[in-house]
Each structure stands twice: as C-alpha cells, then as structure tokens.
Design a protein around this motif. Structure first.
Motif, PDB file in Angstrom:
ATOM      1  N   PHE A   1      -0.393  14.292   2.640  1.00 32.58           N
ATOM      2  CA  PHE A   1      -1.189  13.053   2.843  1.00 32.58           C
ATOM      3  C   PHE A   1      -0.631  12.068   2.354  1.00 32.58           C
ATOM      4  N   HIS A   2       0.121  11.175   3.122  1.00 30.32           N
ATOM      5  CA  HIS A   2       1.220  10.117   2.983  1.00 30.32           C
ATOM      6  C   HIS A   2       0.539   8.615   3.497  1.00 30.32           C
ATOM      7  N   GLY A   3      -0.990   8.629   3.749  1.00 32.78           N
ATOM      8  CA  GLY A   3      -1.293   7.390   4.660  1.00 32.78           C
ATOM      9  C   GLY A   3      -1.552   7.589   5.633  1.00 32.78           C
ATOM     10  N   ARG A   4      -2.428   6.526   5.828  1.00 35.01           N
ATOM     11  CA  ARG A   4      -3.141   6.186   7.831  1.00 35.01           C
ATOM     12  C   ARG A   4      -2.599   5.676   8.848  1.00 35.01           C
ATOM     13  N   THR A   5      -0.973   5.303   8.589  1.00 34.10           N
ATOM     14  CA  THR A   5      -0.246   4.471   9.789  1.00 34.10           C
ATOM     15  C   THR A   5      -0.237   5.509  11.018  1.00 34.10           C
TER      16      THR A   5
ATOM     17  N   SER B   1       0.872  -1.757  -0.015  1.00 33.70           N
ATOM     18  CA  SER B   1      -0.132   0.273  -0.011  1.00 33.70           C
ATOM     19  C   SER B   1       0.652   1.530  -0.032  1.00 33.70           C
ATOM     20  N   GLY B   2      -0.040   2.337   0.382  1.00 37.90           N
ATOM     21  CA  GLY B   2       1.267   3.507  -0.229  1.00 37.90           C
ATOM     22  C   GLY B   2       1.880   3.773   1.451  1.00 37.90           C
ATOM     23  N   ALA B   3       1.264   3.701   2.001  1.00 40.46           N
ATOM     24  CA  ALA B   3       0.976   4.119   3.895  1.00 40.46           C
ATOM     25  C   ALA B   3       2.934   2.777   3.720  1.00 40.46           C
ATOM     26  N   GLU B   4       2.492   2.127   3.405  1.00 43.43           N
ATOM     27  CA  GLU B   4       3.233   1.235   3.923  1.00 43.43           C
ATOM     28  C   GLU B   4       4.908   1.292   2.936  1.00 43.43           C
ATOM     29  N   ALA B   5       4.284   1.787   1.421  1.00 42.09           N
ATOM     30  CA  ALA B   5       5.571   1.988   1.081  1.00 42.09           C
ATOM     31  C   ALA B   5       6.348   3.466   1.507  1.00 42.09           C
TER      32      ALA B   5
END
Length: 400
Positions: A129-133, A95-99
C-alpha cells in the motif's frame, strides 16, 4: 440527502474531544486506550507538552511563507534527518502518498539525468500500500483500490512479496528501481523475510537500479530504529516518510542519496505547503523526543514485551486469534473471525485498533507507551476475545 462530508469513509460512531498520552476521550467523557494512534501517526500520543508547545509557539509567529523563500525550520529538520540516516538531502511534503509520488518521480528523473530515460518502470509487491493518488493506487496494484478509476497509471510491475526469483524475473532494461515496505502495514502487517531487503540491495547494485523503501508507516521510531530498513543493515537510495514524522501534524518527507537528490533541479518538483514553518516545527519537536537518549531502546524493549503478551493472548483465545506478526510497535493479530468484528468488539471494550489486510487486526500504539499501557491493552483484548467467543457460542446455539 447526502451528508456534507463525502461518504468515502466508514466511520465508527464516536467523536473524540481530547487526549493525554495513550488515552483519548470521547464527547461523552468515556476513556479509550489508543492502540491505533491515528493509523501509526500520533507517535508521541496525545497532548504531548513538548510537541504542543512547539506548534503553538510557531503558529503564533508565522504559519506559512511558501517555498519561494528560505524556511529555517525546514533547513534544521533536514539537517537533523540527514545526520541521523543514510540520506544526503531531504524534500518535504504533506502526506505519505505525496512522498511516494516524489520518490517515484525522483527515481525516473535520476535515470533521465544519467542518460537512460527509458528506465521508468518500478517493481512493486503484491500486498503493498503506497497511497491513494492515481499513481500510487497503481503502484499498490490492489484491485479494490483501482476499481472505478480507469486504466492504471503505467510503469508499475507487481511481484509476490519476499520472492527474490520473481524480482529477478521482472527486471528489464526499462526497470528504474524497486519500491518495497519493510513491513506491509495495510497489507496485513507482513514483515520482509530475513535477508530480503539485503538481497534487494544487492540486485539494485548489480543492475544499476535504485532501491526505494516506503517507510511511511514503519519510520520515525515505529520499529525501534529511526527507520525500519536499518534492521537489515542496508542503505537505500531513497525512502518516503510520513505519519509519525509530525506526531499527528501533516508532514512527510523524501530522504535521498546525493545521486538521486541532485536530479530534482529547480522546477522539476514542488509543493505549496510542504516543509512549511509550522509543520517543520512539529517535525523538529518529534525528533527531539525520538532521538533523545534511551528513547528508541525503550521502544524496542516495550515492543518485545507487547509481542510476548500478544502471543500469550493468542494461546488463550485460539478461536479468535490465530497468530501474531509484525516488527516493533507495529503488530498484527491474525484473526479467525472477520477482523472488522474484532475491531468493533475492541472499540466496545475501550481499545482503539486498526483493521488491515489478510484479516489482521493492527496494533500501532504511540511510541511513548510503557508496560502499564501494554497490560491494559492486553486486558481489553482479553475482554474483546471473550465477548466474541460468547457471541459465537450463542450464534451456534441459536442455529441448532
């Protein structure tokens, strides 16, 4: 009673059964023109024969083996991405957040390996916006996403987007690098100012820090180049990619220079599913199309046509839309009314769009669209604006 699905999404009351190209059908058979593409993810549209075949054939052979073993599909995809980009090496995830997590870890680890372990801070930008973690909502810095989750993860410094003086003022001996989106998608489809990315590259060179670019939404042909930073004529040290890379199948990647990639030695980072045979079969199928002769120039051409039509739309409906901004097939209509109303009215007109920050209606259609689909989208946006204008007139009349 709470629903079986957790209530963390505000879902529109429509469910889709199948799609073809830029069109998707709900369970009642109504046809919608998809100019959201699953939030810039269904890069080849729906039911693309080459992508479907690649996924089906790989699924029939082997779906998952883990990264305890070689994965030839991942090796092939990594080699192709390296050949087509600045990168020397690729890490696959989901996912983008993981990347973006992997990107930040690699930045920090690089300085650790080079004898500067104190360099752990990353300069990020307001509106990003870079993700939800937990780490990526901290990198994003938006109070809306941070609320209720405790103390933000340290190590992220935020400055205004497109403000080079603010970047320079934020530099310290603890700075590891800069993380920037070429176009802030979720933040309102705000492109980097001309020269901004090149200036960031120069700052990183001068201070021996790393330039990281979040290409989760802008990559994989979305702007008419394989990656949007190519328009600026620069080479980053590391980027994140996701969304369109798998054409809708979960896949993400971190692409890095040798300097950065070599810091991720065995045991420093990993993922169970990332880079599996099925995901990378999808990724290779997408690349077959996106890197095919004439595909990216066609994206650039149709994007210019879409932009011109959107600007004309704004002229016709200034009480609903006040401007257009974006790059390639990532465009945003600045709204004069709440963008949620515009999104709902577009849905009623049979057009799928995505709301974004700064009261913008985001358009991110599949990359395979042509003039016919653009003309139909503009027709439906005209219908959307007309219905909103009528509703506003009725509301004002009732108030009087």
């Amino acid at each position: 009673m709470i629903a079986a699905l957790m209530p963390n999404y505000n879902r529109a009351d429509v469910a889709f059964s199948h799609g073809q190209g830029a069109w998707i059908f709900d369970e009642q058979g109504r046809r919608y023109l998809d100019f959201g593409a699953g939030i810039a993810t269904s890069s080849l549209g729906h039911g693309h024969k080459h992508l479907v075949r690649a996924i089906a054939e790989q699924a029939a052979r082997v779906i998952h083996v883990s990264n305890l073993y070689r994965v030839p599909q991942a090796e092939a995809l990594a080699a192709r991405l390296v050949a087509a980009s600045f990168a020397d090496s690729v890490f696959f995830c989901n996912s983008g957040a993981e990347a973006n997590e992997g990107l930040v870890k690699a930045m920090r680890r690089t300085h650790y390996e080079e004898g500067q372990p104190e360099r752990t801070e990353v300069i990020c930008f307001e509106g990003a916006f870079h993700g939800r973690t937990l780490a990526m909502i901290s990198a994003t810095g938006n109070a809306k996403y941070l609320e209720g989750f405790g103390t933000p993860v340290p190590g992220f410094v935020h400055v205004p987007y497109n403000d080079l003086d603010a970047v320079a003022a934020a530099l310290t001996p603890r700075t590891a690098g800069i993380l920037v989106e070429p176009v802030q998608g979720e933040g309102g489809v705000r492109p980097a100012a001309p020269g901004f990315l090149a200036a960031l590259r120069q700052i990183c060179n001068e201070h021996n820090i790393l330039l990281g670019i979040d290409e989760v939404q802008t990559g994989m042909g979305r702007t008419g180049k394989l990656f949007a930073h190519e328009w600026a004529g620069i080479k980053p040290d590391i980027i994140s990619s996701a969304k369109g890379i798998g054409g809708g199948f979960p896949l993400a990647a971190v692409l890095a220079s040798e300097r950065v990639a070599k810091s991720l030695k065995p045991g420093t980072h990993g993922t169970t599913y990332g880079g599996g045979p099925l995901a990378c079969a999808a990724g290779n199928a997408v690349l077959d199309i996106v890197l095919g002769e004439g595909f990216l120039p066609q994206v650039t051409m149709i994007a210019a046509y879409l932009r011109a039509e959107l600007e004309a739309l704004v002229t016709r409906h200034p009480g609903v839309f006040t401007g257009v901004r974006g790059l390639g097939l990532l465009q945003g209509l600045k709204c004069a009314i709440p963008n949620g109303q515009a999104q709902a009215a577009a849905l009623a007109a049979g057009l799928l769009t995505v709301a974004a920050g700064d009261n913008v209606l985001r358009l991110a259609p599949p990359l395979i669209i042509g003039q016919v689909e653009v003309d139909e989208a503009i027709k439906r946006l005209d219908e959307t604006a007309t219905s909103l204008e009528a509703a506003k007139t009725n509301s004002e009349a009732n108030a009087a």
